[in-house]
Design a protein around this motif. Structure first.
Motif, PDB file in Angstrom:
ATOM      1  N   GLY A 133       0.789  -1.227   0.000  1.00 13.65           N
ATOM      2  CA  GLY A 133       0.000   0.000   0.000  1.00 13.65           C
ATOM      3  C   GLY A 133       0.815   1.269   0.000  1.00 13.65           C
ATOM      4  O   GLY A 133       0.366   2.297   0.508  1.00 13.65           O
ATOM      5  N   LYS A 134       2.001   1.229  -0.605  1.00 10.31           N
ATOM      6  CA  LYS A 134       2.856   2.426  -0.612  1.00 10.31           C
ATOM      7  C   LYS A 134       2.253   3.547  -1.452  1.00 10.31           C
ATOM      8  O   LYS A 134       2.385   4.723  -1.112  1.00 10.31           O
ATOM      9  CB  LYS A 134       4.262   2.056  -1.097  1.00 10.31           C
ATOM     10  N   GLU A 135       1.580   3.196  -2.549  1.00 13.01           N
ATOM     11  CA  GLU A 135       0.945   4.243  -3.357  1.00 13.01           C
ATOM     12  C   GLU A 135      -0.188   4.913  -2.581  1.00 13.01           C
ATOM     13  O   GLU A 135      -0.344   6.140  -2.622  1.00 13.01           O
ATOM     14  CB  GLU A 135       0.398   3.675  -4.662  1.00 13.01           C
ATOM     15  N   VAL A 136      -0.989   4.128  -1.872  1.00 10.07           N
ATOM     16  CA  VAL A 136      -2.066   4.695  -1.057  1.00 10.07           C
ATOM     17  C   VAL A 136      -1.468   5.635  -0.007  1.00 10.07           C
ATOM     18  O   VAL A 136      -1.976   6.742   0.224  1.00 10.07           O
ATOM     19  CB  VAL A 136      -2.888   3.589  -0.376  1.00 10.07           C
ATOM     20  N   ALA A 137      -0.375   5.209   0.624  1.00  6.49           N
ATOM     21  CA  ALA A 137       0.275   6.055   1.631  1.00  6.49           C
ATOM     22  C   ALA A 137       0.780   7.355   1.009  1.00  6.49           C
ATOM     23  O   ALA A 137       0.649   8.432   1.605  1.00  6.49           O
ATOM     24  CB  ALA A 137       1.433   5.294   2.284  1.00  6.49           C
ATOM     25  N   ALA A 138       1.356   7.267  -0.192  1.00  8.27           N
ATOM     26  CA  ALA A 138       1.851   8.469  -0.871  1.00  8.27           C
ATOM     27  C   ALA A 138       0.716   9.443  -1.154  1.00  8.27           C
ATOM     28  O   ALA A 138       0.857  10.660  -0.965  1.00  8.27           O
ATOM     29  CB  ALA A 138       2.555   8.078  -2.167  1.00  8.27           C
ATOM     30  N   THR A 158       2.961  17.396  -5.396  1.00  9.77           N
ATOM     31  CA  THR A 158       3.770  16.270  -4.921  1.00  9.77           C
ATOM     32  C   THR A 158       4.160  15.377  -6.092  1.00  9.77           C
ATOM     33  O   THR A 158       3.320  15.057  -6.934  1.00  9.77           O
ATOM     34  CB  THR A 158       2.976  15.428  -3.900  1.00  9.77           C
ATOM     35  N   VAL A 159       5.424  14.976  -6.144  1.00  8.99           N
ATOM     36  CA  VAL A 159       5.899  13.995  -7.120  1.00  8.99           C
ATOM     37  C   VAL A 159       6.187  12.700  -6.366  1.00  8.99           C
ATOM     38  O   VAL A 159       6.898  12.699  -5.369  1.00  8.99           O
ATOM     39  CB  VAL A 159       7.156  14.478  -7.852  1.00  8.99           C
ATOM     40  N   PHE A 160       5.611  11.602  -6.849  1.00  8.31           N
ATOM     41  CA  PHE A 160       5.772  10.289  -6.223  1.00  8.31           C
ATOM     42  C   PHE A 160       6.644   9.428  -7.112  1.00  8.31           C
ATOM     43  O   PHE A 160       6.250   9.036  -8.206  1.00  8.31           O
ATOM     44  CB  PHE A 160       4.399   9.646  -6.032  1.00  8.31           C
ATOM     45  N   LEU A 161       7.862   9.149  -6.650  1.00  8.70           N
ATOM     46  CA  LEU A 161       8.797   8.286  -7.384  1.00  8.70           C
ATOM     47  C   LEU A 161       8.672   6.866  -6.821  1.00  8.70           C
ATOM     48  O   LEU A 161       9.267   6.539  -5.794  1.00  8.70           O
ATOM     49  CB  LEU A 161      10.228   8.796  -7.242  1.00  8.70           C
ATOM     50  N   ASP A 162       7.876   6.045  -7.496  1.00  6.71           N
ATOM     51  CA  ASP A 162       7.678   4.666  -7.065  1.00  6.71           C
ATOM     52  C   ASP A 162       8.817   3.792  -7.558  1.00  6.71           C
ATOM     53  O   ASP A 162       9.343   4.013  -8.651  1.00  6.71           O
ATOM     54  CB  ASP A 162       6.337   4.166  -7.604  1.00  6.71           C
ATOM     55  N   GLU A 163       9.181   2.804  -6.767  1.00 11.80           N
ATOM     56  CA  GLU A 163      10.283   1.882  -7.100  1.00 11.80           C
ATOM     57  C   GLU A 163      11.572   2.645  -7.406  1.00 11.80           C
ATOM     58  O   GLU A 163      12.261   2.382  -8.387  1.00 11.80           O
ATOM     59  CB  GLU A 163       9.896   0.995  -8.295  1.00 11.80           C
ATOM     60  N   ILE A 164      11.935   3.582  -6.538  1.00 13.98           N
ATOM     61  CA  ILE A 164      13.124   4.396  -6.786  1.00 13.98           C
ATOM     62  C   ILE A 164      14.396   3.561  -6.727  1.00 13.98           C
ATOM     63  O   ILE A 164      15.429   3.941  -7.289  1.00 13.98           O
ATOM     64  CB  ILE A 164      13.193   5.576  -5.796  1.00 13.98           C
ATOM     65  N   GLY A 165      14.338   2.406  -6.091  1.00 17.84           N
ATOM     66  CA  GLY A 165      15.501   1.521  -6.060  1.00 17.84           C
ATOM     67  C   GLY A 165      15.880   0.993  -7.426  1.00 17.84           C
ATOM     68  O   GLY A 165      16.992   0.477  -7.614  1.00 17.84           O
ATOM     69  N   GLU A 166      14.965   1.105  -8.414  1.00 20.45           N
ATOM     70  CA  GLU A 166      15.250   0.637  -9.770  1.00 20.45           C
ATOM     71  C   GLU A 166      15.895   1.714 -10.629  1.00 20.45           C
ATOM     72  O   GLU A 166      16.235   1.463 -11.783  1.00 20.45           O
ATOM     73  CB  GLU A 166      13.952   0.183 -10.453  1.00 20.45           C
ATOM     74  N   LEU A 167      16.059   2.926 -10.094  1.00 22.59           N
ATOM     75  CA  LEU A 167      16.607   4.029 -10.873  1.00 22.59           C
ATOM     76  C   LEU A 167      18.060   3.752 -11.250  1.00 22.59           C
ATOM     77  O   LEU A 167      18.870   3.377 -10.397  1.00 22.59           O
ATOM     78  CB  LEU A 167      16.505   5.324 -10.066  1.00 22.59           C
ATOM     79  N   GLU A 168      18.372   3.930 -12.524  1.00 21.41           N
ATOM     80  CA  GLU A 168      19.726   3.670 -13.035  1.00 21.41           C
ATOM     81  C   GLU A 168      20.757   4.520 -12.273  1.00 21.41           C
ATOM     82  O   GLU A 168      20.504   5.682 -11.948  1.00 21.41           O
ATOM     83  CB  GLU A 168      19.743   3.989 -14.534  1.00 21.41           C
ATOM     84  N   LEU A 185      12.321  24.617  -9.097  1.00 19.80           N
ATOM     85  CA  LEU A 185      11.426  23.479  -8.871  1.00 19.80           C
ATOM     86  C   LEU A 185      10.806  23.590  -7.486  1.00 19.80           C
ATOM     87  O   LEU A 185      11.513  23.661  -6.479  1.00 19.80           O
ATOM     88  CB  LEU A 185      12.196  22.168  -8.996  1.00 19.80           C
ATOM     89  N   ASP A 186       9.486  23.612  -7.434  1.00 24.89           N
ATOM     90  CA  ASP A 186       8.763  23.743  -6.175  1.00 24.89           C
ATOM     91  C   ASP A 186       7.873  22.514  -5.993  1.00 24.89           C
ATOM     92  O   ASP A 186       6.698  22.517  -6.350  1.00 24.89           O
ATOM     93  CB  ASP A 186       7.926  25.026  -6.198  1.00 24.89           C
ATOM     94  N   ILE A 187       8.444  21.448  -5.464  1.00 23.27           N
ATOM     95  CA  ILE A 187       7.695  20.206  -5.265  1.00 23.27           C
ATOM     96  C   ILE A 187       7.992  19.633  -3.890  1.00 23.27           C
ATOM     97  O   ILE A 187       9.002  19.963  -3.261  1.00 23.27           O
ATOM     98  CB  ILE A 187       8.052  19.136  -6.316  1.00 23.27           C
ATOM     99  N   HIS A 188       7.079  18.796  -3.418  1.00 23.94           N
ATOM    100  CA  HIS A 188       7.371  17.876  -2.331  1.00 23.94           C
ATOM    101  C   HIS A 188       7.569  16.499  -2.966  1.00 23.94           C
ATOM    102  O   HIS A 188       6.898  16.168  -3.947  1.00 23.94           O
ATOM    103  CB  HIS A 188       6.234  17.832  -1.316  1.00 23.94           C
ATOM    104  N   LEU A 189       8.500  15.728  -2.423  1.00 25.35           N
ATOM    105  CA  LEU A 189       8.850  14.439  -3.022  1.00 25.35           C
ATOM    106  C   LEU A 189       8.514  13.298  -2.074  1.00 25.35           C
ATOM    107  O   LEU A 189       8.874  13.324  -0.896  1.00 25.35           O
ATOM    108  CB  LEU A 189      10.343  14.390  -3.361  1.00 25.35           C
ATOM    109  N   VAL A 190       7.813  12.299  -2.607  1.00 23.40           N
ATOM    110  CA  VAL A 190       7.595  11.039  -1.887  1.00 23.40           C
ATOM    111  C   VAL A 190       8.217   9.940  -2.740  1.00 23.40           C
ATOM    112  O   VAL A 190       7.884   9.805  -3.926  1.00 23.40           O
ATOM    113  CB  VAL A 190       6.098  10.752  -1.667  1.00 23.40           C
ATOM    114  N   ALA A 191       9.141   9.190  -2.170  1.00 24.40           N
ATOM    115  CA  ALA A 191       9.784   8.080  -2.879  1.00 24.40           C
ATOM    116  C   ALA A 191       9.406   6.773  -2.192  1.00 24.40           C
ATOM    117  O   ALA A 191       9.181   6.739  -0.978  1.00 24.40           O
ATOM    118  CB  ALA A 191      11.300   8.250  -2.882  1.00 24.40           C
ATOM    119  N   ALA A 192       9.325   5.707  -2.979  1.00 20.62           N
ATOM    120  CA  ALA A 192       8.948   4.404  -2.415  1.00 20.62           C
ATOM    121  C   ALA A 192       9.832   3.312  -2.995  1.00 20.62           C
ATOM    122  O   ALA A 192      10.284   3.403  -4.142  1.00 20.62           O
ATOM    123  CB  ALA A 192       7.478   4.096  -2.703  1.00 20.62           C
TER     124      ALA A 192
END
Length: 452
Positions: free
Chosen positions: A166-171, A228-238, A265-272
């Motif tokens: 449920g990480k997307e729901v949490a984001a 808000t920008v949600f970067l899901d599966e950030i562990g897969e980033l090259e 850039l004016d964002i809040h970031l949520v990474a999962a």
């Protein structure tokens, strides 16, 4: 939607100045010299905020009673009378929670209206926000943390946990309960965007910056301006792109591919991530400086097997949702099925449970049936399920080898069916196929081709 404000104040100049100040802010105004005038002329109006005089008014009790009727959302605030003795009388009669001063009434009224408007708008938005079901201590702790950090305005949040927890729901909850609820929520799945396209997808590009760049395009992070920008599966980033992301997060500026211009850039970031990023850092697969930049506030989503009775709470909700969507009714789960659901370990977590409850609703023979078969896969309901053997005789086993073995086993169990193998691991089909390609696992019968 413009907020409606009712003003009752007999002093003409004071009433007019407040009315003018609030109207300039875009509010819908109804202003009267007496409560009787308000009752007669605005009987069909349902105000959000009411600013009422403390002066003697024979119809005021009737007006207040109508404003405080059951179901009314009107907030009543009193305008302070000029003398101390009148203030004491007002306190005894009305028990106000606060008073607006007469000397600076326009300014205080505008400040109050802004607070009320923000509160009501946030309430409306939260009605449509995702719901994180659950009453177990681990999930209640997650909810409490989200409430705390969202209201505090945390600019960077890292969500961890297994796939399907449920990480997307949490984001989305972090966004909808936070200070940027009016801004966009932009989701980026780092596992499904090819590495050669990720930079332009994230940061945008200028026309002519590469072969297919026929026009200038804003990146996903730029599209999240003010939200808000949600970067899901950030562990897969090259790995190479991680340093560019770090530079953007540190400077709060980005450059589109092919441009020398820096864009604020004016964002809040949520990474999962479902990876252990600290282990990834130790093994040189994730940048330590980016990890520390992301790990400002960490929220761990517990696996479903650690959430006790939440399993049945979620199962009932998903089952009811599926039956409603399918137009079915009266189908219930037997005690045996409910016990099987509770005892099963749910390796795919909430996502697997949701899919399984839909399957049960689909396969029921008729309405008003009591389901007695759980249809849970055999051999995966306990720790004694499928195991992968690893050979440590020659030293440590690389993580890539372990992950490759897991995906190979999932394909074997699913008999080459990619969708089923992805479901077993709690992954989306796109993310699963991306990992197959990365591990060069192509010797299987693709179910999409088989269906064709």
């Amino acid at each position: 939607m413009s907020m409606t404000i009712l003003i009752v104040e007999p002093e003409h100049e004071l009433r007019s100045s407040v009315q003018h100040a609030l109207r300039e802010k875009g509010y819908r105004l109804y202003a009267f010299a007496s409560a009787a005038g308000a009752l007669e002329s605005a009987k069909d109006v349902v105000p959000d905020l009411c600013l009422l005089t403390a002066a003697e008014d024979s119809a005021m009790d009737e007006l207040v009673a109508s404003l405080r009727a059951p179901g009314s959302r009107s907030q009543v605030v009193w305008i302070a009378p000029p003398g101390d003795s009148e203030v004491e009388s007002l306190v005894r009669r009305r028990h106000p929670r606060g008073l607006l001063g007469r000397s600076n009434l326009s300014k205080e009224a505008c400040q109050l209206a802004l607070r009320v408007n923000r509160t009501q708008r946030r309430g409306r938005l939260l009605q449509g926000s995702p719901n994180m079901l659950g009453e177990s201590p681990p999930i209640l702790e997650v909810k409490a943390t989200i409430d705390k950090i969202a209201s505090a305005g945390a600019s960077t949040v890292l969500l961890t946990g297994e796939s399907g927890t449920g990480k997307e729901v949490a984001a989305r909850l972090v966004h909808s309960q936070g200070q940027r609820v009016d801004g966009p929520f932009v989701e980026v799945d780092c596992a499904t965007i090819p590495a050669n396209l990720m930079e332009s997808q994230l940061f945008g590009h200028e026309a002519g910056s590469f072969t297919d760049a026929r026009e200038t395009k804003m990146g996903l992070m730029e599209l999240g301006q003010g939200g808000t920008v949600f970067l899901d599966e950030i562990g897969e980033l090259e790995f190479g792109l991680q340093s560019k992301l770090l530079r953007v997060l540190d400077s709060r500026r980005l450059r589109r591919v092919g441009s020398s211009e820096e864009i604020p850039l004016d964002i809040h970031l949520v990474a999962a991530t479902n990876r252990d990023l600290e282990s990834e850092v130790r093994n040189g697969r994730f940048r330590a400086d980016l990890f520390y930049r992301l790990d400002v506030v960490r929220i761990h989503l517990p696996p479903l097997r650690h959430r006790g009775s939440d399993v049945l709470l979620l199962a009932d909700q998903f089952f009811d949702d599926s039956m409603r969507r399918l137009g079915r009714s009266g189908i219930t789960l037997s005690d045996e099925v409910r016990k099987a659901l509770q005892d099963y370990r749910w390796p795919g977590n909430v996502r697997e449970l949701k899919n399984h409850m839909e399957r049960l609703a689909l396969l029921a023979q008729s309405d008003n049936e009591v389901l007695t078969e759980s249809l849970l896969p055999a051999g995966r309901d306990s720790d004694a399920g499928n195991r992968i053997k690893l050979d440590f005789s020659d030293g440590p086993v690389a993580w890539e080898a372990i992950e490759r073995a897991v995906f190979s086993e999932a394909l074997r169990i699913a008999e080459g069916n990619v969708s089923e193998a992805a479901r077993l691991l709690g992954l989306g089909r796109g993310a699963f196929r991306y990992r197959l390609a990365r591990h060069d696992l192509t010797d299987f019968e693709d179910d999409s081709k088989k269906a064709a």
